[in-house]
Scaffold this active site. Structure first.
Site, PDB file in Angstrom:
ATOM      1  N   ASP A  57      -5.476  18.400  38.319  1.00 20.86           N
ATOM      2  CA  ASP A  57      -6.475  17.445  37.847  1.00 20.86           C
ATOM      3  C   ASP A  57      -6.933  17.845  36.453  1.00 20.86           C
ATOM      4  OD1 ASP A  57      -8.510  15.584  37.560  1.00 20.86           O
ATOM      5  OD2 ASP A  57      -9.924  16.676  38.819  1.00 20.86           O
TER       6      ASP A  57
ATOM      7  N   ASP B  13      -9.658  16.663  33.846  1.00 23.69           N
ATOM      8  CA  ASP B  13     -10.860  15.827  33.752  1.00 23.69           C
ATOM      9  C   ASP B  13     -11.403  15.908  32.329  1.00 23.69           C
ATOM     10  OD1 ASP B  13     -13.397  14.610  33.985  1.00 23.69           O
ATOM     11  OD2 ASP B  13     -13.516  15.185  36.098  1.00 23.69           O
TER      12      ASP B  13
ATOM     13  N   ASP C 263      -8.586  21.688  36.537  1.00 25.96           N
ATOM     14  CA  ASP C 263      -9.608  22.046  37.516  1.00 25.96           C
ATOM     15  C   ASP C 263      -8.968  22.964  38.560  1.00 25.96           C
ATOM     16  OD1 ASP C 263     -11.406  22.195  39.647  1.00 25.96           O
ATOM     17  OD2 ASP C 263     -12.156  20.168  39.312  1.00 25.96           O
TER      18      ASP C 263
END
Length: 380
Positions: free
Chosen positions: A93, A95, A287
């Site tokens: 991920d 972000d 992440d």
């Protein structure tokens, strides 16, 4: 949680007409979950036999968010300790909020945690103009720089995965998250058995954390902080060794140059600290909790994100540079919806710029839902 009837109606229309939801492979071994409009928490420990059953549930329940486990289970509907874990897909991920871009304050809005009042700019010391509350939740409408930053990070991760780990690009599925980032699904069964520690080690490698100075030829002299150079027999032509060598402008025969660099830095410990700074800067900001959690439920591709009303949409890696999430992932309809704006806000969706300064406005559903999901508007 957004509870507007207008938002739910737009989501219902999307799922009734949808053609983008991707049912995962081994669907019968996955745990599914979804959140509901206006209701806290999540409905979890669900299982579906096929794509048709999944689609029927989306149309019937109209969830605000839909999730699917990266793990495979023998009994996905049982409590966690009884599911019998069979492995998990490798996921990443990226972000936008983790990139800490300088532009973010200029397009962030504080929303009072007490009364929900939205303010037009990011305050240094927040005080709600309506109730005097001191706590706020901050929402951001990502700008072009934010998306470009996330794209660069995504492209860097593709380079690591394909170049360093040897994962075939056709096995790297890239998705816009539906809000402000990108998700990676690795379709390679050889990674499924990895436990949390192995995945943590992989995250560390990708992030450039913990590279030892000896790996690029710098060794500590016994009993001191002095250093000497002895290049590894396998050379400096791949992975992190190659990246560091190119940054320092050295090769496998640059013993004197690297020795001088270490001396200029102040010895072994100082060089090691500089090496850590260099590799962290060149690494990918992902992440770690998302990748290391082997029981995580992850947003289902093709479903809507309640933080924006945009779709988690698959992207062609080769066309990442031209991908525009505010057009491509903006899939809701254009039926007119009246909204009451909480503050002056601006967004660009489907090639149109919406710069709303007045209190009430009539907007196409995709724009109205976007502002309402952000907490910057409510149904009039």
């Amino acid at each position: 949680m957004i509870g507007s009837k207008a938002v739910r109606a737009a989501f219902r229309e999307y799922y009734f007409k949808q053609k983008l939801v991707e049912a995962p492979n081994n669907i019968e071994q996955r745990e599914f979950g979804y959140a509901q409009f206006g209701i806290p928490g999540m409905v979890r420990h669900l299982s579906f036999k096929g794509a048709g059953e999944l689609t029927a549930t989306l149309v019937r329940e109209v969830p605000s968010d839909v999730y699917c486990s990266n793990a495979l289970y023998r009994f996905p509907t049982l409590p966690m300790q009884e599911k019998q874990w069979q492995g998990a897909d490798l996921i990443f991920d990226i972000d936008g909020k983790d990139l800490h871009l300088s532009c973010v304050p200029s397009h962030s809005y504080p929303i009072c945690s007490n009364c929900g009042h939205a303010s037009p700019t990011l305050e240094k010391e927040y005080a709600c103009p309506a109730c005097g509350g001191k706590k706020a939740d901050y929402v951001s409408i990502p700008c072009a720089k934010c998306i470009e930053g996330s794209k660069k990070e995504a492209a860097r991760l593709v380079e690591f995965l394909s170049g360093d780990l040897g994962i075939a690009k056709e096995n790297i599925r890239l998705y816009f998250s539906g809000n402000n980032g990108f998700h990676f699904h690795i379709c390679d069964d050889s990674y499924r058995p990895l436990d949390s520690q192995a995945r943590s080690d992989l995250v560390g490698y990708l992030a450039g954390v913990g590279l030892i100075a000896e790996s690029v030829g710098v060794r500590r002299s016994p009993g001191s902080d002095l250093a000497f150079v002895k290049f590894p027999r396998s050379g400096l032509d791949y992975g992190w060794r190659k990246r560091v060598a190119e940054t320092l402008d050295i090769g496998a025969s640059s013993t004197i140059r690297l020795t001088n660099i270490v001396k200029e830095k102040g010895g072994y410990s100082a060089f090691k600290a500089e090496l850590d700074r260099i590799t962290r800067q060149m690494g990918v900001r992902i992440d770690p909790q998302v990748t290391t959690d082997v029981h995580r439920v992850f947003r289902l591709p093709g479903t809507l994100n309640s933080k924006s009303g945009l779709t988690k949409l698959r992207c062609d890696i080769a066309r990442l540079e031209s991908f525009d999430p505010f057009a491509d992932a903006c899939q809701l309809g254009s039926t007119k919806v009246k909204v009451k704006m909480k503050t002056h806000a601006k967004a660009r969706l489907k090639g149109q710029t919406f710069n709303i300064a007045k209190e009430e406005a009539e907007l196409p559903a995709f724009a109205a839902v976007y502002f309402m999901c952000k907490g910057l508007a409510e149904a009039a």
